[in-house]
Design an enzyme around this catalytic site. Structure first.
Site, PDB file in Angstrom:
ATOM      1  N   GLU A   1      -5.110  -8.430   1.052  1.00  0.00           N
ATOM      2  CA  GLU A   1      -5.625  -8.339   2.332  1.00  0.00           C
ATOM      3  C   GLU A   1      -7.138  -8.153   2.065  1.00  0.00           C
ATOM      4  O   GLU A   1      -7.670  -7.564   0.899  1.00  0.00           O
ATOM      5  CB  GLU A   1      -5.026  -6.805   2.880  1.00  0.00           C
ATOM      6  CG  GLU A   1      -3.814  -6.955   3.371  1.00  0.00           C
ATOM      7  CD  GLU A   1      -3.359  -5.508   4.119  1.00  0.00           C
ATOM      8  OE1 GLU A   1      -4.403  -4.613   4.597  1.00  0.00           O
ATOM      9  OE2 GLU A   1      -2.281  -5.260   4.295  1.00  0.00           O
TER      10      GLU A   1
ATOM     11  N   GLU B   1       0.784  -1.264  -0.091  1.00  0.00           N
ATOM     12  CA  GLU B   1      -0.184   0.072  -0.100  1.00  0.00           C
ATOM     13  C   GLU B   1       0.796   1.302   0.119  1.00  0.00           C
ATOM     14  O   GLU B   1       0.676   1.993   1.016  1.00  0.00           O
ATOM     15  CB  GLU B   1      -0.957   0.167   1.143  1.00  0.00           C
ATOM     16  CG  GLU B   1      -1.808  -1.055   1.312  1.00  0.00           C
ATOM     17  CD  GLU B   1      -2.960  -1.000   2.240  1.00  0.00           C
ATOM     18  OE1 GLU B   1      -4.061  -1.526   2.140  1.00  0.00           O
ATOM     19  OE2 GLU B   1      -2.743  -0.429   3.259  1.00  0.00           O
TER      20      GLU B   1
END
Length: 450
Positions: free
Chosen positions: A355, A163
């Site tokens: 995720e 991320e």
């Protein structure tokens, strides 16, 4: 219904969120170690100093993974635990911890997947400008080489970054996360470019050092699903997912993924930024866009989008009363099907969900167990959409639930629980939640129990 026979079922964590031992065995400071000491930065002054004490309880935690039937485990490596100053001398005790973790996972036939960077940047390098320093890609390359040399004989699966939208956008644009420093857009864009160069250098050194490794990348981003299944709304959602807005560029999927997967920044965004664009060397995009074995995506929720009637799109609010998780994120299982569809169309690379999960109001009930029916329902809905995507020909290789255990949730401290395993942060007791047992059955049946 069954998933592909070689489908990867796993769970994920991050080093600063679970390890603790922040000042032990030669570990250096990370930006989070420092950030958490600043008053008002983190919920109730919480920190990852102890977290889940995974550094000392690693074998117990791997045994829990085995009890849950996990086939794979995605963990991250703490750069300052391995190289305390970010560059230079290697901390052998810190590196050995990850070597022991890999061995323990293999012992239980759990395939290790390592993320090289999940936000705990070395503080000593931050003092030298961090990602804005033109040498930062080389720093990351050298760190990657240390990891590859030590673990590459057994650790074959890697993600470079987790991320970048967050550790650049939330940290350097919004200043909510460590190091919490506001940078001008021009500098933030240069930092983003340096991160992508670091990704490219890491891929290169992994390929050179570990001949049989597999490499991916784990971004997230603002995502959209069509408000209806009308062709014009589907096209609007497709556009929205890869559009880069000037005032929200750091969270654009296209900004971070087009360079890696297609070798170019989105043309419209480049034109919008003009003189603010980073300096791009003649070989930069070739380095950044080396082929990957899989494309990772963290997916939690999306926003509905519809046609604006003029060939573009408009973003819509979820309807009143739309269900949300404990952290306030909307529950949108459609995110899986549509975003996976759009990503695979554009990048034509096998996908791994790196995720997905939910924060819930978990507590130990009077019977001593942790009942979390909302999480079970959430995961069930999302996994049904994932199977729908696979059935439509989208090549999805695996799914990592977030998170293996309750942990330090960044600026929210310990206020949010995402885990399949309940952690009592006063006693470090672990309790398998109902969702962990449910997920075990999903894995055992390869999705047939859904």
């Amino acid at each position: 219904m069954s998933f592909p026979q070689d489908f990867i079922w796993g769970a994920a964590t991050a080093s600063y969120q679970i390890e603790g031992a922040a000042y032990e065995d030669g570990k250096g400071l990370s930006v989070w170690d420092v950030f958490c000491k600043e008053p008002g930065r983190v919920f109730q002054g919480h920190s990852g100093d102890v977290a889940c004490d995974h550094y000392h309880r690693m074998k117990e935690d791997v045994k829990l993974m085995a009890d849950m039937g996990l086939k794979a485990y995605r963990f991250s490596i703490s750069w300052p635990r391995v190289i305390p100053n970010g560059v230079g001398e290697v901390n052998e005790k810190g590196l050995q911890f990850y070597s022991d973790l890999v061995d323990e996972l293999i012992k239980y036939n759990i395939t290790p997947y390592a993320t090289l960077f999940h936000w705990d940047y070395p503080y000593e390098l931050q003092k030298r400008g961090g990602w804005l320093n033109p040498d930062s890609p080389k720093w990351f390359e050298a760190y990657t080489k240390v990891v590859a040399d030590k673990l590459g004989d057994r650790l074959k699966n890697y993600f470079t970054f987790n991320e970048p939208q967050c550790f650049i956008g939330i940290s350097m644009v919004q200043t909510i996360h460590a190091p919490g420093i506001k940078y001008p857009t021009k500098d933030a864009l240069q930092m983003a470019h340096n991160v992508l160069l670091a990704h490219g250098r890491a891929v290169k050194v992994l390929r050179e050092t570990i001949k049989d490794c597999k490499i991916g990348y784990a971004p997230t981003g603002s995502s959209f699903y069509p408000a209806t299944e009308k062709p014009e709304d589907i096209e609007a959602a497709r556009q929205a997912n890869f559009n880069v807005e000037i005032d929200n560029w750091a969270f654009g999927i296209g900004w971070w993924s087009d360079p890696v997967m297609l070798g170019t920044y989105p043309k419209e965004a480049v034109e919008k930024f003009g003189e603010l664009m980073p300096e791009i060397g003649p070989q930069d995009m070739t380095l950044i866009s080396q082929p990957l074995d899989f494309y990772g995506q963290n997916i939690y929720h999306s926003i509905p989008a519809a046609s604006d009637g003029a060939g573009g799109f408009k973003k819509l609010d979820p309807p009143a009363g739309h269900p949300r998780t404990a952290i306030g994120w909307p529950i949108t299982p459609e995110s899986f099907y549509w975003l996976l569809k759009f990503l695979y169309e554009r990048y034509k690379t096998p996908i791994v969900i790196t995720e997905n999960g939910m924060s819930a109001h978990d507590t130990i009930s009077l019977d001593g167990k942790v009942h979390d029916p909302n999480r079970i329902d959430y995961l069930n809905r999302y996994l049904l959409e994932l199977k729908k995507a696979i059935d439509d020909g989208i090549d999805v290789k695996g799914y990592f639930q977030w998170s293996l255990m309750d942990n330090f949730e960044w600026a929210n401290g310990y206020n949010d629980r995402f885990g399949l395993v309940y952690v009592n942060f006063q006693t470090q007791e672990r309790i398998l939640k109902d969702s962990a047992l449910w997920y075990k059955e999903v894995i055992r049946t390869n999705g047939q129990s859904l």
